[in-house]
Design a protein around this motif. Structure first.
Motif, PDB file in Angstrom:
ATOM      1  N   VAL A 227       0.831  -1.201   0.000  1.00 22.11           N
ATOM      2  CA  VAL A 227       0.000   0.000   0.000  1.00 22.11           C
ATOM      3  C   VAL A 227       0.872   1.260   0.000  1.00 22.11           C
ATOM      4  O   VAL A 227       0.623   2.209  -0.746  1.00 22.11           O
ATOM      5  N   GLY A 228       1.913   1.269   0.842  1.00 20.12           N
ATOM      6  CA  GLY A 228       2.812   2.424   0.878  1.00 20.12           C
ATOM      7  C   GLY A 228       3.472   2.674  -0.459  1.00 20.12           C
ATOM      8  O   GLY A 228       3.548   3.818  -0.931  1.00 20.12           O
TER       9      GLY A 228
ATOM     10  N   GLY B 119      -3.774   2.734   4.620  1.00 24.84           N
ATOM     11  CA  GLY B 119      -2.999   1.510   4.805  1.00 24.84           C
ATOM     12  C   GLY B 119      -3.385   0.769   6.064  1.00 24.84           C
ATOM     13  O   GLY B 119      -3.530  -0.464   6.070  1.00 24.84           O
ATOM     14  N   ALA B 120      -3.592   1.499   7.154  1.00 21.76           N
ATOM     15  CA  ALA B 120      -3.992   0.866   8.410  1.00 21.76           C
ATOM     16  C   ALA B 120      -5.388   0.278   8.298  1.00 21.76           C
ATOM     17  O   ALA B 120      -5.669  -0.813   8.814  1.00 21.76           O
ATOM     18  N   SER B 121      -6.274   0.984   7.624  1.00 20.92           N
ATOM     19  CA  SER B 121      -7.642   0.486   7.456  1.00 20.92           C
ATOM     20  C   SER B 121      -7.670  -0.798   6.635  1.00 20.92           C
ATOM     21  O   SER B 121      -8.541  -1.650   6.823  1.00 20.92           O
TER      22      SER B 121
ATOM     23  N   HIS C   3       0.514  -2.173   9.004  1.00 20.76           N
ATOM     24  CA  HIS C   3       1.007  -1.811  10.337  1.00 20.76           C
ATOM     25  C   HIS C   3       1.547  -0.383  10.323  1.00 20.76           C
ATOM     26  O   HIS C   3       2.231   0.035   9.388  1.00 20.76           O
ATOM     27  N   ALA C   4       1.252   0.352  11.391  1.00 22.34           N
ATOM     28  CA  ALA C   4       1.639   1.762  11.471  1.00 22.34           C
ATOM     29  C   ALA C   4       3.129   1.983  11.245  1.00 22.34           C
ATOM     30  O   ALA C   4       3.533   2.921  10.542  1.00 22.34           O
ATOM     31  N   LEU C   5       3.983   1.118  11.806  1.00 23.26           N
ATOM     32  CA  LEU C   5       5.426   1.326  11.705  1.00 23.26           C
ATOM     33  C   LEU C   5       5.931   1.240  10.266  1.00 23.26           C
ATOM     34  O   LEU C   5       6.921   1.881   9.914  1.00 23.26           O
TER      35      LEU C   5
END
Length: 348
Positions: A189-190, A229-231, A235-237
Motif C-alpha cells: 500500500v505504501g 494503509g492501516a484500514s 502496520h503503522a510502523l
C-alpha cells in the motif's frame, strides 16, 4: 562454475535495474521483453536505450521475447510488470514458473479493475505456489541510480519470514541493502500510494508554490497513506519506514520520478492525455489515484489530497482551485484523523 538462473519480467527501467543487481550477485539473468527488437538491442549492444540510456549491461544478462525461455530453470523469478498488466503477464508465465522458485514482485500499484494488491493477483494467477511465500520489494529506489551502483536501500516483505530472507539473500550486495518486513499489506500500500503524492508534489512545483507547500504535501500525504494503509490491515510502523516515508521522499523530490514529472507538466497547464503521451512510460500514480479514491470511499477514510487530485485528473478541476479547496478546509487537530485510523491511538 555454472551460475544460478534468475528471470526478470519485464524489461522496463526498474526491471533492468534489478536484473543488473542480480547479475552482480552472480546470477545468469534472463530479461523478458514483449518485443524482439528490444531483446535484440539488449543482446547486441548491451544497452536498453529507452529505459536506461547508454548504461552498459552485464554480460550475464540475456534478453528474450519468449516467456518459456526466460523462465526455464529459473530459481528466482522477479515480476516488474506494470500493475494493469500483472494479471495477464502472470497468467502467461504460469506454465513455466517452478513451484520451488523464489517469486518476488517489485510493482507499485493496484490492479485497476479489481483494486487488488499485486501479491493477491499473483496468488490467483500462480495457484501452484504457496501464497505466503510471495515476496514484495519496495522502497526508495530510482532505477537510474541502481544501474549506476549508487547506494540504495529497500525492503522485502512476505507472510513467510523464510521467503523474505531468501529474497534478501538473493538481492543484497555492497550497494543494494535489503531489509525484511512481515507487513506485506503495508509495504504494498505504501509503495502504491506514494505515487499519488508524487503527482501532487510535481503539480505543486509546476505551479511554482515552493518548498513550504511541498513539505506540507508530503507530511499530510503520509498521513493519508497511513490512514488508508492501516484500514486495509497494514502496520503503522511500516509507513514510517522505507516503503512509506522513504519512498515518499525520493519519489516526491526527484526529477527521476516519472510521477513527479507528470505532475509538474500538469501544473504547467498541460492536459493529462498530452502528459501521458509525452512521458512515453507508465505513470502508475494516475491509475492509482482512481483506485485509492474508490478505496477511500470503501473504507470510509478521509483522503483530501487524493480526492482533489482525482478531481484534477478525471473531472477537469483546475489545479489552483484544488489547492484552494485544500487550504480552505475546516480546522482540525494535526493528528486527529490519523488517530481515528488506529482506534484513537496517537501514533505520530
Amino acid at each position: 562454475m555454472s551460475l544460478r538462473k534468475a528471470a526478470v519480467i519485464t524489461a522496463g527501467s526498474w526491471g533492468t535495474g534489478l536484473a543488473s543487481v542480480l547479475a552482480d550477485n552472480d546470477f545468469a539473468v534472463t530479461l523478458y521483453t514483449r518485443t524482439q527488437a528490444q531483446a535484440d538491442e539488449i543482446n547486441d549492444s548491451r544497452r536498453n536505450g529507452k529505459y536506461t540510456g547508454d548504461f552498459v549491461l552485464s554480460e550475464r544478462i540475456t534478453a528474450t521475447a519468449s516467456m518459456e525461455e526466460a523462465l526455464s530453470g529459473a530459481g528466482v523469478v522477479l515480476f516488474v510488470s506494470p500493475s494493469h498488466a500483472m494479471r495477464q503477464v502472470a497468467r502467461q508465465a504460469r506454465p513455466y514458473v517452478l513451484a520451488s522458485a523464489t517469486v518476488i514482485h517489485a510493482t507499485k500499484g493496484f490492479e485497476p479493475e479489481t483494486m487488488k494488491r499485486m501479491t493477491t493477483v499473483l496468488a490467483e494467477e500462480l495457484p501452484h505456489l504457496d501464497p505466503s511465500r510471495l515476496v514484495v520489494l519496495s522502497g526508495p529506489s530510482h532505477a537510474e541510480e541502481v544501474v549506476q551502483r549508487r547506494p540504495t536501500t529497500v525492503v522485502v516483505a512476505a507472510d513467510c519470514l523464510e521467503a523474505a530472507e531468501q529474497a534478501q539473500d538473493v538481492l543484497i550486495n555492497p550497494y543494494f541493502r535489503v531489509y525484511t518486513n512481515p507487513d506485506v499489506i503495508g509495504v504494498e500500500v505504501g509503495g502504491a500510494l506514494k505515487n499519488i503524492i508524487a503527482l501532487g508534489a510535481g503539480l505543486s512545483d509546476g505551479l511554482g508554490f515552493g518548498d513550504n507547500a511541498k513539505a506540507a504535501l508530503l507530511t499530510r500525504g503520509l498521513a493519508e497513506i497511513a490512514r488508508l494503509g492501516a484500514s486495509m490491515g497494514g502496520h503503522a510502523l511500516t509507513f514510517s519506514g522505507l516503503a512509506g516515508v522513504g519512498d515518499l521522499v525520493v519519489t516526491c523530490t526527484s526529477q527521476h520520478s516519472r510521477n513527479w514529472r507528470a505532475g509538474y507538466l500538469l501544473g504547467q497547464g498541460r492536459p493529462l492525455d498530452e502528459v501521458l503521451e509525452t512521458m512515453g512510460m507508465v505513470v502508475e500514480g494516475v491509475k492509482t489515484t482512481k483506485t485509492a479514491y474508490a478505496l477511500s470511499k470503501q473504507y470510509e477514510v478521509s483522503m483530501p489530497i487524493t480526492e482533489q487530485l482525482h478531481e484534477v485528473l478525471f473531472a477537469g478541476k483546475e489545479p489552483q482551485q484544488a489547492v484552494g479547496h485544500l487550504m480552505g478546509r475546516g480546522r482540525t487537530h494535526e493528528n486527529e484523523e490519523l488517530a481515528d485510523a488506529f482506534g484513537g491511538k496517537w501514533i505520530l
